[in-house]
Design a protein around this motif. Structure first.
Motif, PDB file in Angstrom:
ATOM      1  N   ARG A  11      22.958  20.220  19.248  1.00 33.70           N
ATOM      2  CA  ARG A  11      21.741  20.744  19.860  1.00 33.70           C
ATOM      3  C   ARG A  11      21.381  19.823  20.997  1.00 33.70           C
ATOM      4  O   ARG A  11      21.685  18.638  20.957  1.00 33.70           O
ATOM      5  N   LEU A  42      28.766  27.627  24.407  1.00 35.86           N
ATOM      6  CA  LEU A  42      27.325  27.871  24.496  1.00 35.86           C
ATOM      7  C   LEU A  42      27.107  29.324  24.909  1.00 35.86           C
ATOM      8  O   LEU A  42      27.613  29.749  25.955  1.00 35.86           O
ATOM      9  N   SER A  43      26.403  30.061  24.066  1.00 40.92           N
ATOM     10  CA  SER A  43      26.109  31.478  24.347  1.00 40.92           C
ATOM     11  C   SER A  43      27.383  32.267  24.674  1.00 40.92           C
ATOM     12  O   SER A  43      27.421  33.047  25.618  1.00 40.92           O
ATOM     13  N   TRP A  74      19.039  24.260  23.730  1.00 40.63           N
ATOM     14  CA  TRP A  74      20.174  25.055  23.296  1.00 40.63           C
ATOM     15  C   TRP A  74      20.802  24.504  22.020  1.00 40.63           C
ATOM     16  O   TRP A  74      20.613  23.345  21.654  1.00 40.63           O
ATOM     17  N   SER A  75      21.550  25.365  21.351  1.00 36.70           N
ATOM     18  CA  SER A  75      22.415  25.018  20.218  1.00 36.70           C
ATOM     19  C   SER A  75      23.801  25.527  20.582  1.00 36.70           C
ATOM     20  O   SER A  75      23.924  26.619  21.142  1.00 36.70           O
ATOM     21  N   ALA A  76      24.822  24.752  20.257  1.00 35.13           N
ATOM     22  CA  ALA A  76      26.175  25.121  20.667  1.00 35.13           C
ATOM     23  C   ALA A  76      27.189  24.459  19.741  1.00 35.13           C
ATOM     24  O   ALA A  76      26.825  23.766  18.789  1.00 35.13           O
TER      25      ALA A  76
END
Length: 147
Positions: A11, A42-43, A74-76
């Motif tokens: 994160r 990411l996304s 963001w979270s990835a």
């Protein structure tokens, strides 16, 4: 010897920089080489990144221009080709410390990380020997042993 590649949930937040966006991880990346490359998913996008871990933070710098902005938070998933750095004290360092009655346990995590990296990057036996001496000389003596 490095372990197999790893994928880590991470994160962070995006910080603007003159060189392009920096992705600052919420938690410092522990147990890995200080300067790495990897891929951040990411996304649904795979973003190649240069990973820089300093004393208290880890930043990811995209290595290619991005066509769109990144979210502020963001979270990835961070994919590391290089795996995890070994944390075991090598036999020659342990033997040198024992022979000199020096206390390897006095090193905190950061000091041990730096010492192992310093020793591990020696390119010849002579350099490794000199680095062993430098590390051992900096350690305190074992309690009860005269200096």
């Amino acid at each position: 010897m490095l372990s197999p590649p790893r994928s880590l949930p991470v994160r962070g937040r995006t910080v603007p920089a003159t060189t392009g966006p920096l992705l600052v991880l919420e938690d410092r990346l522990e147990g890995h080489d200080t300067f790495l490359t990897g891929t951040l998913t990411l996304s649904g996008r795979d973003i190649p990144v240069r990973i820089t871990t300093l004393d208290d933070s880890t930043t990811l710098q995209p290595t290619q221009p991005l066509s769109e902005d990144l979210p502020d938070q963001w979270s990835a998933t961070l994919h590391l080709r290089h795996g995890q750095r070994p944390r075991d004290i090598p036999d020659d360092l342990r033997a040198a410390a024992h022979a000199a009655s020096r206390n390897l346990d006095a090193l905190d995590d950061a000091e041990l990380r730096y010492a192992l990296t310093f020793l591990g990057e020696a390119t010849t036996d002579a350099i490794r020997t000199d680095r062993l001496i430098a590390i051992i000389t900096g350690l305190p003596t074992l309690e009860g042993d005269p200096e």
